[in-house]
Design an enzyme around this catalytic site. Structure first.
Site, mmCIF file in Angstrom:
data_model
loop_
_atom_site.group_PDB
_atom_site.id
_atom_site.type_symbol
_atom_site.label_atom_id
_atom_site.label_comp_id
_atom_site.label_asym_id
_atom_site.label_seq_id
_atom_site.Cartn_x
_atom_site.Cartn_y
_atom_site.Cartn_z
ATOM 1 C CB ALA A 31 -0.872 -0.040 1.156
ATOM 2 C CE LYS A 100 -24.115 -10.172 -2.434
ATOM 3 N NZ LYS A 100 -23.173 -10.891 -1.680
ATOM 4 C CD GLU A 124 -12.319 -6.814 -8.261
ATOM 5 O OE1 GLU A 124 -11.815 -5.947 -8.775
ATOM 6 O OE2 GLU A 124 -12.953 -7.798 -8.894
ATOM 7 C CG ASP A 196 -26.190 -12.931 -4.195
ATOM 8 O OD1 ASP A 196 -25.763 -11.998 -3.655
ATOM 9 O OD2 ASP A 196 -25.429 -13.530 -4.925
ATOM 10 C CE LYS A 200 -22.949 -12.089 -5.911
ATOM 11 N NZ LYS A 200 -22.908 -13.449 -5.298
ATOM 12 N N GLY A 298 -17.710 -17.163 0.503
ATOM 13 C CA GLY A 298 -16.930 -17.379 1.588
ATOM 14 C C GLY A 298 -16.054 -16.425 2.037
HETATM 15 N N1 HSE Z 1 -24.809 -15.303 -1.106
HETATM 16 C C1 HSE Z 1 -23.532 -15.152 -2.185
HETATM 17 C C2 HSE Z 1 -23.430 -16.299 -2.809
HETATM 18 C C3 HSE Z 1 -22.497 -14.614 -1.425
HETATM 19 O O1 HSE Z 1 -23.861 -17.510 -2.539
HETATM 20 O O2 HSE Z 1 -22.840 -16.072 -3.828
HETATM 21 C C4 HSE Z 1 -21.491 -14.126 -2.191
HETATM 22 O O3 HSE Z 1 -22.026 -12.859 -3.011
#
Ligand code: HSE
Length: 414
Positions: A31, A100, A124, A196, A200, A298
């Site tokens: 950094a 997200k 990221e 989800d 993304k 994770g």
């Molecule tokens: N719940 C999300 C997944 C976590 O299972 O992809 C990561 O964004």
């Protein structure tokens, strides 16, 4: 010296603390200044945590501490996370997030504040967990006109589908495993129903095509209707079922957006991506196809992406990174009903041959490309490419003629 405050000591937030504690010299060297963890904000108590002395409950301590220049937001959701992110940016602090939902809803507002305060809002970790995808799309592929971005964007549903396919586990048991491993959202309904993955694909689409996409602009379907018969018949057809997010530039330059379970060829590189792993394919006009692969959820994989953003923010302490896009433009979103696909339809009836005859009449004989059966009463047909609006009209006609229950499921082919 860059003091870091983590907001939210859940799976990912605790991973961030762990990585910072594990490699202080290495991170600081990269950094260009000392990186150290100053606070962890959480409403809960963690007396046994190795970071117990850093726990606070009052956000204003972070907001008013000039030693904190980088704030990590791993609270999730869009209530407290929204308020604290905005206040941290307004206080002139860089904000790094894995959230997200917040990026997909509020990024444009945060970009404006960040630009005004000359700080970074970096995300990221919001797509693909530990996979580097945001920077590659924004920087390394910047010479390309992007044609399409698509892929497996949710680790939990990919884990569930994989366990159902490979070990014959029930949906419920596979979900329990994914939750125990810390992959699922706090409310796994967002994983199962596609929300989800939707958030993304909104983020990837915004980076690829340059304007904000809100979740309600995306056609969404989850994996809740996938049954063992669909999995078996996909196999008979030489295919696998994967939940994909897609953002595709159409001929008229509009963007087609969907999250849906697709039957993809078993020979596709995405078909070999199993368990919690994600795979994101980007097609550019110069580079052709690029596949990004890795752990999509994770603790440490996601924290790895966050800490990389922390380093980047520290390195660009006085020169803001340009990572942003224009406000939403609904006129540039394609009408899903006008987009054509091949479809798989699962049919079930005690009089299967009568239902098949009716389906053949409605879709047209030459348009039933394949037929597979798992029993005398359950089978599936593959229907030739047809616009979605017309496909649903014909499906309704079939239900009207033979009864609602004859159509058990339908999936797009990819
Ligand atoms: N719940 C999300 C997944 C976590 O299972 O992809 C990561 O964004």
């Amino acid at each position: 010296m860059a003091g870091v405050a983590i907001m939210g000591y859940g799976v990912v937030g605790s991973g961030v603390a762990e990585i910072i504690a594990k490699h202080p010299q290495m991170l600081s060297a990269r950094a260009g200044q000392d990186i150290y963890l100053k606070y962890i904000l959480d409403v809960r108590d963690f007396p046994d945590s190795p970071f117990a002395d850093k726990m606070i409950k009052d956000f204003s301590i972070i907001e008013n501490d000039p030693e904190v220049s980088i704030v990590v937001e791993t609270i999730g959701g869009s209530t407290f996370a929204y308020d604290f992110t905005k206040r941290a940016l307004l206080a002139g602090k860089h904000v790094i997030t894995s959230n997200k939902e917040l990026v997909a809803k509020h990024a444009v507002e945060f970009f404006e504040i960040a630009a005004d305060k000359n700080v970074n809002y970096l995300f990221e970790a919001s797509v693909g967990g530990g996979i580097p995808i945001i920077r590659p799309l924004n920087q390394c592929l910047a010479a390309n006109k992007v044609e399409e971005v698509y892929g497996i964007l949710n680790g939990t549903t990919n884990y569930i589908l994989t366990r159902m396919i490979e070990s014959g586990l029930s949906f419920e048991d596979a979900l329990k495993e994914a939750q125990a491993l810390g992959y699922a959202e706090a409310n796994p309904s967002a994983d199962i129903h596609g929300d989800d993955a939707c958030r993304k694909i909104c983020i990837l689409s915004a980076l690829a095509f340059g304007f904000h996409v809100y979740p309600d602009m995306v056609r969404i379907e989850g994996i809740q209707n996938i049954g063992a018969e669909d999995i078996e018949m996909a196999d008979m057809l030489g295919r696998k079922i994967k939940l994909l997010g897609r953002a595709k530039r159409m001929e008229d330059d509009k963007i087609y957006l969907s999250v849906s379970p697709y039957m993809i060829p078993a020979t596709s590189p995405l078909a070999t991506i199993n368990g919690v792993f994600n795979g994101i394919m980007v097609k550019g006009d110069s580079v052709d196809e690029v596949l990004f692969y890795g752990r999509g959820a994770g603790k440490l994989p996601t924290a790895s992406a966050i800490v990389a953003d922390v380093i980047d923010a520290a390195k660009h302490d006085r020169a803001r990174k340009w990572m942003d896009w224009e406000p939403a433009d609904p006129d540039r979103i394609a009408d899903c009903r006008q987009v054509a696909h091949e479809y798989f339809v699962r049919l079930q009836s005690d009089d299967f041959s009568a239902v098949l005859a009716k389906a053949t009449e409605i879709f047209g004989e030459g348009n039933i490309l394949q037929l597979v059966k798992t029993s005398d009463t359950v089978g599936g047909i593959v229907v030739a490419e047809i616009k979605e609006g017309l496909f649903f009209e014909k499906l309704d006609a079939l239900k009207t003629a033979c009864g609602e229950g004859v159509v058990a499921n339908k999936l797009m082919l990819f």
